[in-house]
Design a protein around this motif. Structure first.
Motif, PDB file in Angstrom:
ATOM      1  N   VAL A 169     -69.093 -37.837 -22.019  1.00  0.00           N
ATOM      2  CA  VAL A 169     -69.004 -36.500 -22.427  1.00  0.00           C
ATOM      3  C   VAL A 169     -69.099 -36.265 -23.986  1.00  0.00           C
ATOM      4  CG1 VAL A 169     -66.919 -34.961 -22.465  1.00  0.00           C
ATOM      5  CG2 VAL A 169     -67.169 -36.408 -20.530  1.00  0.00           C
ATOM      6  N   HIS A 170     -69.532 -35.172 -24.258  1.00  0.00           N
ATOM      7  CA  HIS A 170     -69.859 -34.957 -25.663  1.00  0.00           C
ATOM      8  C   HIS A 170     -68.567 -35.130 -26.342  1.00  0.00           C
ATOM      9  CE1 HIS A 170     -70.416 -32.400 -29.266  1.00  0.00           C
ATOM     10  NE2 HIS A 170     -71.914 -32.174 -28.784  1.00  0.00           N
ATOM     11  N   PRO A 171     -68.630 -36.048 -27.632  1.00  0.00           N
ATOM     12  CA  PRO A 171     -67.523 -36.423 -28.281  1.00  0.00           C
ATOM     13  C   PRO A 171     -66.809 -35.376 -28.947  1.00  0.00           C
ATOM     14  CG  PRO A 171     -69.791 -36.846 -29.503  1.00  0.00           C
ATOM     15  CD  PRO A 171     -69.988 -36.570 -28.284  1.00  0.00           C
ATOM     16  N   ARG A 172     -67.123 -34.175 -29.335  1.00  0.00           N
ATOM     17  CA  ARG A 172     -66.237 -33.210 -29.702  1.00  0.00           C
ATOM     18  C   ARG A 172     -65.569 -32.723 -28.613  1.00  0.00           C
ATOM     19  NH1 ARG A 172     -69.521 -29.005 -33.454  1.00  0.00           N
ATOM     20  NH2 ARG A 172     -67.691 -28.044 -33.221  1.00  0.00           N
ATOM     21  N   LEU A 173     -66.265 -32.560 -27.438  1.00  0.00           N
ATOM     22  CA  LEU A 173     -65.489 -31.923 -26.209  1.00  0.00           C
ATOM     23  C   LEU A 173     -64.392 -32.808 -25.685  1.00  0.00           C
ATOM     24  CD1 LEU A 173     -65.923 -29.351 -24.547  1.00  0.00           C
ATOM     25  CD2 LEU A 173     -67.587 -30.555 -23.078  1.00  0.00           C
ATOM     26  N   SER A 174     -64.612 -34.220 -26.006  1.00  0.00           N
ATOM     27  CA  SER A 174     -63.668 -35.148 -25.339  1.00  0.00           C
ATOM     28  C   SER A 174     -62.672 -35.183 -26.505  1.00  0.00           C
ATOM     29  CB  SER A 174     -64.256 -36.779 -25.626  1.00  0.00           C
ATOM     30  OG  SER A 174     -63.426 -37.614 -25.453  1.00  0.00           O
ATOM     31  N   LYS A 175     -62.856 -35.059 -27.662  1.00  0.00           N
ATOM     32  CA  LYS A 175     -61.737 -34.959 -28.439  1.00  0.00           C
ATOM     33  C   LYS A 175     -60.877 -33.814 -28.471  1.00  0.00           C
ATOM     34  CE  LYS A 175     -60.655 -35.071 -33.589  1.00  0.00           C
ATOM     35  NZ  LYS A 175     -61.258 -34.976 -35.010  1.00  0.00           N
ATOM     36  N   LEU A 176     -61.391 -32.729 -28.117  1.00  0.00           N
ATOM     37  CA  LEU A 176     -60.471 -31.470 -27.791  1.00  0.00           C
ATOM     38  C   LEU A 176     -59.808 -31.615 -26.464  1.00  0.00           C
ATOM     39  CD1 LEU A 176     -60.400 -28.236 -28.507  1.00  0.00           C
ATOM     40  CD2 LEU A 176     -62.100 -27.593 -26.692  1.00  0.00           C
ATOM     41  N   ILE A 177     -60.390 -32.289 -25.415  1.00  0.00           N
ATOM     42  CA  ILE A 177     -59.475 -32.372 -24.212  1.00  0.00           C
ATOM     43  C   ILE A 177     -58.321 -33.134 -24.718  1.00  0.00           C
ATOM     44  CG2 ILE A 177     -59.377 -33.641 -22.126  1.00  0.00           C
ATOM     45  CD1 ILE A 177     -62.419 -32.838 -21.749  1.00  0.00           C
ATOM     46  N   GLN A 178     -58.504 -34.407 -25.533  1.00  0.00           N
ATOM     47  CA  GLN A 178     -57.517 -35.114 -25.767  1.00  0.00           C
ATOM     48  C   GLN A 178     -56.457 -34.281 -26.620  1.00  0.00           C
ATOM     49  OE1 GLN A 178     -58.566 -39.361 -27.094  1.00  0.00           O
ATOM     50  NE2 GLN A 178     -60.554 -38.379 -26.763  1.00  0.00           N
ATOM     51  N   ARG A 179     -56.882 -33.452 -27.511  1.00  0.00           N
ATOM     52  CA  ARG A 179     -55.734 -32.582 -28.467  1.00  0.00           C
ATOM     53  C   ARG A 179     -55.176 -31.560 -27.408  1.00  0.00           C
ATOM     54  NH1 ARG A 179     -58.545 -29.060 -32.418  1.00  0.00           N
ATOM     55  NH2 ARG A 179     -56.533 -28.512 -32.945  1.00  0.00           N
ATOM     56  N   CYS A 180     -55.800 -31.093 -26.347  1.00  0.00           N
ATOM     57  CA  CYS A 180     -55.290 -30.093 -25.645  1.00  0.00           C
ATOM     58  C   CYS A 180     -54.083 -30.621 -24.561  1.00  0.00           C
ATOM     59  CB  CYS A 180     -56.073 -29.432 -24.989  1.00  0.00           C
ATOM     60  SG  CYS A 180     -57.173 -28.235 -25.509  1.00  0.00           S
ATOM     61  N   TRP A 181     -54.166 -31.996 -24.287  1.00  0.00           N
ATOM     62  CA  TRP A 181     -53.307 -32.673 -23.283  1.00  0.00           C
ATOM     63  C   TRP A 181     -52.349 -33.381 -23.960  1.00  0.00           C
ATOM     64  CZ3 TRP A 181     -57.223 -35.313 -19.566  1.00  0.00           C
ATOM     65  CH2 TRP A 181     -57.908 -36.417 -20.166  1.00  0.00           C
ATOM     66  N   GLY A 182     -52.406 -33.329 -25.455  1.00  0.00           N
ATOM     67  CA  GLY A 182     -51.280 -34.096 -26.221  1.00  0.00           C
ATOM     68  C   GLY A 182     -49.626 -34.105 -25.619  1.00  0.00           C
ATOM     69  N   GLU A 183     -48.964 -35.085 -25.862  1.00  0.00           N
ATOM     70  CA  GLU A 183     -47.753 -35.237 -25.326  1.00  0.00           C
ATOM     71  C   GLU A 183     -46.762 -34.069 -26.019  1.00  0.00           C
ATOM     72  OE1 GLU A 183     -44.596 -36.397 -22.890  1.00  0.00           O
ATOM     73  OE2 GLU A 183     -46.800 -37.016 -22.956  1.00  0.00           O
ATOM     74  N   ASN A 184     -46.886 -33.967 -27.174  1.00  0.00           N
ATOM     75  CA  ASN A 184     -46.337 -32.820 -28.185  1.00  0.00           C
ATOM     76  C   ASN A 184     -46.862 -31.653 -28.096  1.00  0.00           C
ATOM     77  OD1 ASN A 184     -44.778 -31.551 -29.778  1.00  0.00           O
ATOM     78  ND2 ASN A 184     -45.082 -33.093 -31.509  1.00  0.00           N
ATOM     79  N   PRO A 185     -46.168 -30.958 -27.257  1.00  0.00           N
ATOM     80  CA  PRO A 185     -46.773 -29.254 -27.139  1.00  0.00           C
ATOM     81  C   PRO A 185     -47.285 -28.626 -28.533  1.00  0.00           C
ATOM     82  CG  PRO A 185     -44.685 -29.542 -25.773  1.00  0.00           C
ATOM     83  CD  PRO A 185     -44.935 -30.690 -26.655  1.00  0.00           C
ATOM     84  N   HIS A 186     -46.390 -29.091 -29.619  1.00  0.00           N
ATOM     85  CA  HIS A 186     -46.491 -28.167 -30.998  1.00  0.00           C
ATOM     86  C   HIS A 186     -47.757 -28.621 -31.565  1.00  0.00           C
ATOM     87  CE1 HIS A 186     -42.578 -26.704 -30.796  1.00  0.00           C
ATOM     88  NE2 HIS A 186     -42.018 -27.865 -30.530  1.00  0.00           N
TER      89      HIS A 186
END
Length: 227
Positions: A169-186
């Motif tokens: 997966v494109h590294p920037r896309l992978s990083k974005l997915i991880q940011r979006c499903w972070g445990e802390n909603p904030h």
């Protein structure tokens, strides 16, 4: 009432409703491509990066519009995303509580944010978590937590488990997915940020592809001259 109040190119258009008893119906525009869940998992489509990004941008723009109008979807998942001509994507079934069998294979649990699973107070950032799961579906063409029951998936998410993002997966896309499903909603980004990032990835990808195509064309010309 919510459908009636919204107007955006990435949100399903409302035409009318029948409120006669036992004939409750909502009439919307027709989306010939069906829903994204079937497109990915039943029709077994594998998408190129440019199409993944265009679909994701459409979803993100529609969700940003809803959030700007203080509407939380609460049930964002691939089954509630409809495809039209030119594979334009539109959001449907928002602001509604999930009904029916919560253990079905198309169940909301697979897309649900941990704060919702834990019955804590939540806001629009719960939609961002669900978007991350949809984005993961787009890049993998797999059903989320396919080896787990919906309830097992929910319990795993509560414990911090996340889906595996393939190294391809494109590294920037992978990083974005991880940011979006972070445990802390904030710490999750808002949809305006998500849209900007997706559009930049697409623009960079298209520029790189154009450059490669131009390089190949020049190389072919040189070869022809040498012959």
């Amino acid at each position: 009432m919510i459908l009636r109040s919204v107007n955006h190119e990435n949100v399903i258009r409302f035409y009318g409703a029948c409120t006669k008893h036992r004939k409750y119906l909502i009439v919307t525009e027709y989306m010939a491509g069906g829903n994204l869940y079937d497109f990915l998992h039943k029709q077994k489509n594998t998408l190129k990066l440019s199409l993944i990004l265009r679909i994701a941008i459409g979803i993100s723009k529609g969700m940003d519009y809803l959030h700007q109008n203080n509407i939380i979807h609460r049930d964002l998942k691939s089954a509630n995303l409809l495809l039209g001509d030119g594979q334009v994507v539109k959001i449907a079934d928002f602001g509604l509580s999930q009904e029916g069998d919560m253990t079905s294979e198309n169940c909301t649990y697979r897309w649900m944010a941990p704060e919702v699973i834990n019955h804590k107070s939540y806001d629009h950032k719960a939609d961002v978590f669900s978007f991350a799961i949809v984005l993961w579906e787009l890049v993998t063409s797999k059903v989320p937590y396919e080896n787990l029951t919906p309830l097992q998936a929910a319990l795993s998410v509560r414990q911090g488990l996340r889906l595996v993002i393939p190294s391809s997966v494109h590294p920037r896309l992978s990083k974005l997915i991880q940011r979006c499903w972070g445990e802390n909603p904030h710490t999750r980004p808002v949809f305006s940020e998500i849209t900007a990032e997706l559009e930049d990835i697409l623009q960079t990808f298209q520029a790189a592809s154009s450059s490669k195509g131009s390089h190949r064309h020049t190389k072919q010309k040189i070869q022809m001259k040498s012959q």
